[in-house]
Motif scaffolding. Structure first.
Motif, PDB file in Angstrom:
ATOM      1  N   ARG A  16      33.428  17.161 -26.039  1.00  0.00           N
ATOM      2  CA  ARG A  16      32.049  16.848 -25.674  1.00  0.00           C
ATOM      3  C   ARG A  16      31.673  17.585 -24.382  1.00  0.00           C
ATOM      4  NH1 ARG A  16      29.852  11.008 -23.559  1.00  0.00           N
ATOM      5  NH2 ARG A  16      27.636  11.572 -23.416  1.00  0.00           N
ATOM      6  N   ALA A  17      32.587  17.602 -23.422  1.00  0.00           N
ATOM      7  CA  ALA A  17      32.329  18.296 -22.163  1.00  0.00           C
ATOM      8  C   ALA A  17      32.130  19.792 -22.390  1.00  0.00           C
ATOM      9  CB  ALA A  17      33.490  18.062 -21.193  1.00  0.00           C
ATOM     10  N   LEU A  18      32.854  20.341 -23.354  1.00  0.00           N
ATOM     11  CA  LEU A  18      32.731  21.768 -23.668  1.00  0.00           C
ATOM     12  C   LEU A  18      31.316  22.090 -24.142  1.00  0.00           C
ATOM     13  CD1 LEU A  18      34.213  24.497 -24.012  1.00  0.00           C
ATOM     14  CD2 LEU A  18      34.776  23.775 -26.342  1.00  0.00           C
ATOM     15  N   ALA A  19      30.809  21.269 -25.059  1.00  0.00           N
ATOM     16  CA  ALA A  19      29.457  21.486 -25.582  1.00  0.00           C
ATOM     17  C   ALA A  19      28.410  21.271 -24.499  1.00  0.00           C
ATOM     18  CB  ALA A  19      29.202  20.553 -26.765  1.00  0.00           C
ATOM     19  N   LEU A  20      28.615  20.261 -23.662  1.00  0.00           N
ATOM     20  CA  LEU A  20      27.654  19.964 -22.603  1.00  0.00           C
ATOM     21  C   LEU A  20      27.665  21.061 -21.530  1.00  0.00           C
ATOM     22  CD1 LEU A  20      28.151  16.105 -22.169  1.00  0.00           C
ATOM     23  CD2 LEU A  20      26.169  17.289 -23.156  1.00  0.00           C
ATOM     24  N   ALA A  21      28.836  21.630 -21.273  1.00  0.00           N
ATOM     25  CA  ALA A  21      28.926  22.716 -20.289  1.00  0.00           C
ATOM     26  C   ALA A  21      28.164  23.932 -20.780  1.00  0.00           C
ATOM     27  CB  ALA A  21      30.390  23.071 -20.024  1.00  0.00           C
ATOM     28  N   GLU A  22      28.260  24.220 -22.076  1.00  0.00           N
ATOM     29  CA  GLU A  22      27.516  25.347 -22.639  1.00  0.00           C
ATOM     30  C   GLU A  22      26.010  25.110 -22.514  1.00  0.00           C
ATOM     31  OE1 GLU A  22      29.006  25.617 -26.599  1.00  0.00           O
ATOM     32  OE2 GLU A  22      30.851  26.679 -26.001  1.00  0.00           O
ATOM     33  N   ARG A  23      25.593  23.870 -22.753  1.00  0.00           N
ATOM     34  CA  ARG A  23      24.171  23.544 -22.629  1.00  0.00           C
ATOM     35  C   ARG A  23      23.733  23.660 -21.166  1.00  0.00           C
ATOM     36  NH1 ARG A  23      21.194  17.839 -24.410  1.00  0.00           N
ATOM     37  NH2 ARG A  23      19.090  18.488 -23.829  1.00  0.00           N
ATOM     38  N   ALA A  24      24.596  23.210 -20.250  1.00  0.00           N
ATOM     39  CA  ALA A  24      24.270  23.288 -18.826  1.00  0.00           C
ATOM     40  C   ALA A  24      24.093  24.733 -18.387  1.00  0.00           C
ATOM     41  CB  ALA A  24      25.363  22.613 -17.999  1.00  0.00           C
ATOM     42  N   ILE A  25      24.963  25.610 -18.869  1.00  0.00           N
ATOM     43  CA  ILE A  25      24.867  27.032 -18.527  1.00  0.00           C
ATOM     44  C   ILE A  25      23.545  27.608 -19.016  1.00  0.00           C
ATOM     45  CG2 ILE A  25      25.836  29.314 -19.050  1.00  0.00           C
ATOM     46  CD1 ILE A  25      28.614  27.950 -19.017  1.00  0.00           C
ATOM     47  N   ARG A  27      20.751  26.013 -19.542  1.00  0.00           N
ATOM     48  CA  ARG A  27      19.638  25.458 -18.767  1.00  0.00           C
ATOM     49  C   ARG A  27      19.557  26.089 -17.381  1.00  0.00           C
ATOM     50  NH1 ARG A  27      19.440  18.986 -19.240  1.00  0.00           N
ATOM     51  NH2 ARG A  27      17.549  19.422 -18.031  1.00  0.00           N
ATOM     52  N   ILE A  28      20.700  26.339 -16.762  1.00  0.00           N
ATOM     53  CA  ILE A  28      20.707  26.966 -15.434  1.00  0.00           C
ATOM     54  C   ILE A  28      20.190  28.394 -15.531  1.00  0.00           C
ATOM     55  CG2 ILE A  28      22.156  27.720 -13.510  1.00  0.00           C
ATOM     56  CD1 ILE A  28      24.048  25.365 -14.219  1.00  0.00           C
ATOM     57  N   GLU A  29      20.614  29.115 -16.564  1.00  0.00           N
ATOM     58  CA  GLU A  29      20.131  30.486 -16.753  1.00  0.00           C
ATOM     59  C   GLU A  29      18.623  30.516 -16.951  1.00  0.00           C
ATOM     60  OE1 GLU A  29      24.006  32.763 -18.692  1.00  0.00           O
ATOM     61  OE2 GLU A  29      22.521  31.839 -20.009  1.00  0.00           O
ATOM     62  N   ALA A  30      18.115  29.558 -17.716  1.00  0.00           N
ATOM     63  CA  ALA A  30      16.670  29.493 -17.949  1.00  0.00           C
ATOM     64  C   ALA A  30      15.935  29.192 -16.645  1.00  0.00           C
ATOM     65  CB  ALA A  30      16.356  28.420 -18.997  1.00  0.00           C
ATOM     66  N   ALA A  31      16.542  28.348 -15.802  1.00  0.00           N
ATOM     67  CA  ALA A  31      15.914  27.998 -14.530  1.00  0.00           C
ATOM     68  C   ALA A  31      15.856  29.194 -13.589  1.00  0.00           C
ATOM     69  CB  ALA A  31      16.679  26.850 -13.872  1.00  0.00           C
ATOM     70  N   ILE A  32      16.906  30.021 -13.598  1.00  0.00           N
ATOM     71  CA  ILE A  32      16.953  31.185 -12.715  1.00  0.00           C
ATOM     72  C   ILE A  32      15.786  32.122 -12.981  1.00  0.00           C
ATOM     73  CG2 ILE A  32      18.270  33.274 -12.148  1.00  0.00           C
ATOM     74  CD1 ILE A  32      20.807  31.714 -12.531  1.00  0.00           C
ATOM     75  N   GLU A  33      15.368  32.201 -14.232  1.00  0.00           N
ATOM     76  CA  GLU A  33      14.281  33.101 -14.598  1.00  0.00           C
ATOM     77  C   GLU A  33      12.945  32.680 -13.989  1.00  0.00           C
ATOM     78  OE1 GLU A  33      14.198  33.274 -18.806  1.00  0.00           O
ATOM     79  OE2 GLU A  33      16.192  34.195 -19.003  1.00  0.00           O
ATOM     80  N   ASN A  34      12.864  31.428 -13.556  1.00  0.00           N
ATOM     81  CA  ASN A  34      11.576  30.916 -13.069  1.00  0.00           C
ATOM     82  C   ASN A  34      11.576  30.533 -11.584  1.00  0.00           C
ATOM     83  OD1 ASN A  34      10.235  30.907 -15.731  1.00  0.00           O
ATOM     84  ND2 ASN A  34      11.725  29.314 -16.230  1.00  0.00           N
ATOM     85  N   ILE A  35      12.686  30.770 -10.894  1.00  0.00           N
ATOM     86  CA  ILE A  35      12.743  30.408  -9.474  1.00  0.00           C
ATOM     87  C   ILE A  35      13.348  31.548  -8.668  1.00  0.00           C
ATOM     88  CG2 ILE A  35      13.011  27.948  -9.995  1.00  0.00           C
ATOM     89  CD1 ILE A  35      15.974  28.221  -9.323  1.00  0.00           C
ATOM     90  N   ASP A  36      13.185  31.445  -7.366  1.00  0.00           N
ATOM     91  CA  ASP A  36      13.781  32.413  -6.451  1.00  0.00           C
ATOM     92  C   ASP A  36      15.190  31.934  -6.116  1.00  0.00           C
ATOM     93  OD1 ASP A  36      14.519  34.184  -4.523  1.00  0.00           O
ATOM     94  OD2 ASP A  36      13.092  33.477  -3.003  1.00  0.00           O
ATOM     95  N   ASP A  37      16.185  32.684  -6.595  1.00  0.00           N
ATOM     96  CA  ASP A  37      17.583  32.290  -6.351  1.00  0.00           C
ATOM     97  C   ASP A  37      18.237  33.233  -5.351  1.00  0.00           C
ATOM     98  OD1 ASP A  37      19.843  30.592  -6.847  1.00  0.00           O
ATOM     99  OD2 ASP A  37      20.717  32.227  -8.033  1.00  0.00           O
ATOM    100  N   SER A  38      17.454  33.702  -4.389  1.00  0.00           N
ATOM    101  CA  SER A  38      17.990  34.644  -3.403  1.00  0.00           C
ATOM    102  C   SER A  38      19.108  34.034  -2.569  1.00  0.00           C
ATOM    103  CB  SER A  38      16.864  35.140  -2.483  1.00  0.00           C
ATOM    104  OG  SER A  38      16.211  34.055  -1.850  1.00  0.00           O
ATOM    105  N   ASP A  39      19.137  32.698  -2.487  1.00  0.00           N
ATOM    106  CA  ASP A  39      20.212  32.061  -1.716  1.00  0.00           C
ATOM    107  C   ASP A  39      21.477  31.869  -2.549  1.00  0.00           C
ATOM    108  OD1 ASP A  39      19.396  30.099  -3.455  1.00  0.00           O
ATOM    109  OD2 ASP A  39      19.030  28.570  -1.920  1.00  0.00           O
ATOM    110  N   GLY A  40      21.403  32.212  -3.848  1.00  0.00           N
ATOM    111  CA  GLY A  40      22.586  32.152  -4.705  1.00  0.00           C
ATOM    112  C   GLY A  40      22.974  30.766  -5.162  1.00  0.00           C
ATOM    113  N   HIS A  41      22.093  29.775  -4.971  1.00  0.00           N
ATOM    114  CA  HIS A  41      22.439  28.403  -5.346  1.00  0.00           C
ATOM    115  C   HIS A  41      22.703  28.279  -6.847  1.00  0.00           C
ATOM    116  CE1 HIS A  41      22.559  24.055  -5.396  1.00  0.00           C
ATOM    117  NE2 HIS A  41      21.568  24.018  -6.278  1.00  0.00           N
ATOM    118  N   CYS A  42      21.778  28.821  -7.650  1.00  0.00           N
ATOM    119  CA  CYS A  42      21.958  28.735  -9.098  1.00  0.00           C
ATOM    120  C   CYS A  42      23.163  29.540  -9.562  1.00  0.00           C
ATOM    121  CB  CYS A  42      20.695  29.211  -9.815  1.00  0.00           C
ATOM    122  SG  CYS A  42      19.320  28.032  -9.722  1.00  0.00           S
ATOM    123  N   GLY A  43      23.406  30.660  -8.892  1.00  0.00           N
ATOM    124  CA  GLY A  43      24.585  31.451  -9.230  1.00  0.00           C
ATOM    125  C   GLY A  43      25.853  30.644  -9.027  1.00  0.00           C
ATOM    126  N   GLY A  44      25.889  29.860  -7.952  1.00  0.00           N
ATOM    127  CA  GLY A  44      27.039  28.995  -7.703  1.00  0.00           C
ATOM    128  C   GLY A  44      27.174  27.916  -8.757  1.00  0.00           C
TER     129      GLY A  44
END
Length: 230
Positions: A16-25, A27-44
């Motif tokens: 279950r954690a494996l599937a949820l981790a893939e979903r989390a990745i 969602r984070i990638e989608a968020a990066i496209e719409n925000i300024d991640d110059s501080d690298g927070h989303c990358g982390g």
């Protein structure tokens, strides 16, 4: 959320954690496209989610072939380097069956790419996709013939390094005539650029030269350059 997933990853809820981790990745990638991640927070966060994904995969022990297919698709579509080098990172999860499938998929995808040679074609096709790491430099499957492995490498001849690498591979397989031909081809194709000393040194190896060349009658890089101008 990722902290909670990390707690699940190594236990009985690993699948279950494996599937949820893939979903989390995703969602984070989608968020990066719409925000300024110059501080690298989303990358982390992506790196953390990938670590959770790896731990969960090791605990869940998914079918290696099916997992290889999903992992390969993710790496090919990866725009943030999350799954870069997955065959190496997940090698213990994939095992030989999964790695063989990864190589098969890489070879299949590589075969569909247009050939890359020097000059204009090199500029036209730009940077190599990640599949190149497995089709050209990754460990070949046990069933791959030497000829097939040469053909895979010959798809990318966009630099003198690629010619040198291919010639070296031919030498390692006892194909000295082919090694000489690739070295000479590389010097010819890139005759308008600074001669590659590695190719010239390889071409001049006594074991690769004909008898007249060993007596001093061989052509030089200058001769190859002149031939390119004819």
């Amino acid at each position: 959320m990722l902290d909670a997933l990390a707690e699940l990853a190594a236990g009985p809820q690993a699948a279950r954690a494996l599937a949820l981790a893939e979903r989390a990745i995703e969602r984070i990638e989608a968020a990066i496209e719409n925000i300024d991640d110059s501080d690298g927070h989303c990358g982390g966060l992506l790196e953390c989610a990938r670590d959770v994904h790896l731990v969960a995969a090791r605990a869940a022990k998914p079918d290696p072939v099916a997992f290889a297919r999903g992992l390969f698709a993710r790496e090919m579509a990866d725009g943030y380097g999350v799954f870069s080098g997955s065959a190496r990172v997940y090698a213990d999860v994939l095992g030989e069956p999964g790695l063989d499938e990864y190589r098969r998929l890489a070879a299949e995808a590589w075969a569909k790419l247009p050939a890359r040679v020097g000059g204009r074609e090199r500029q036209r096709f730009g940077r190599l996709p990640p599949v190149a790491r497995y089709s050209r430099r990754g460990s070949p499957s046990a069933t791959a013939t030497v000829a097939a492995r040469i053909a895979l490498r010959a798809k990318d001849l966009s630099s003198t390094w690629a010619y040198w690498e291919l010639a070296q591979f031919c030498l390692s397989q006892g194909r000295e005539d082919e090694a000489l031909r690739w070295a000479e081809d590389g010097l010819f194709v890139f005759a308008d650029e600074r001669p590659d000393e590695r190719l010239d040194v390889l071409r001049r190896r006594p074991s690769l030269q004909s008898e007249p060349e060993r007596r001093g009658g061989g052509s030089s890089v200058a001769g190859v350059r002149q031939g390119a101008e004819l």
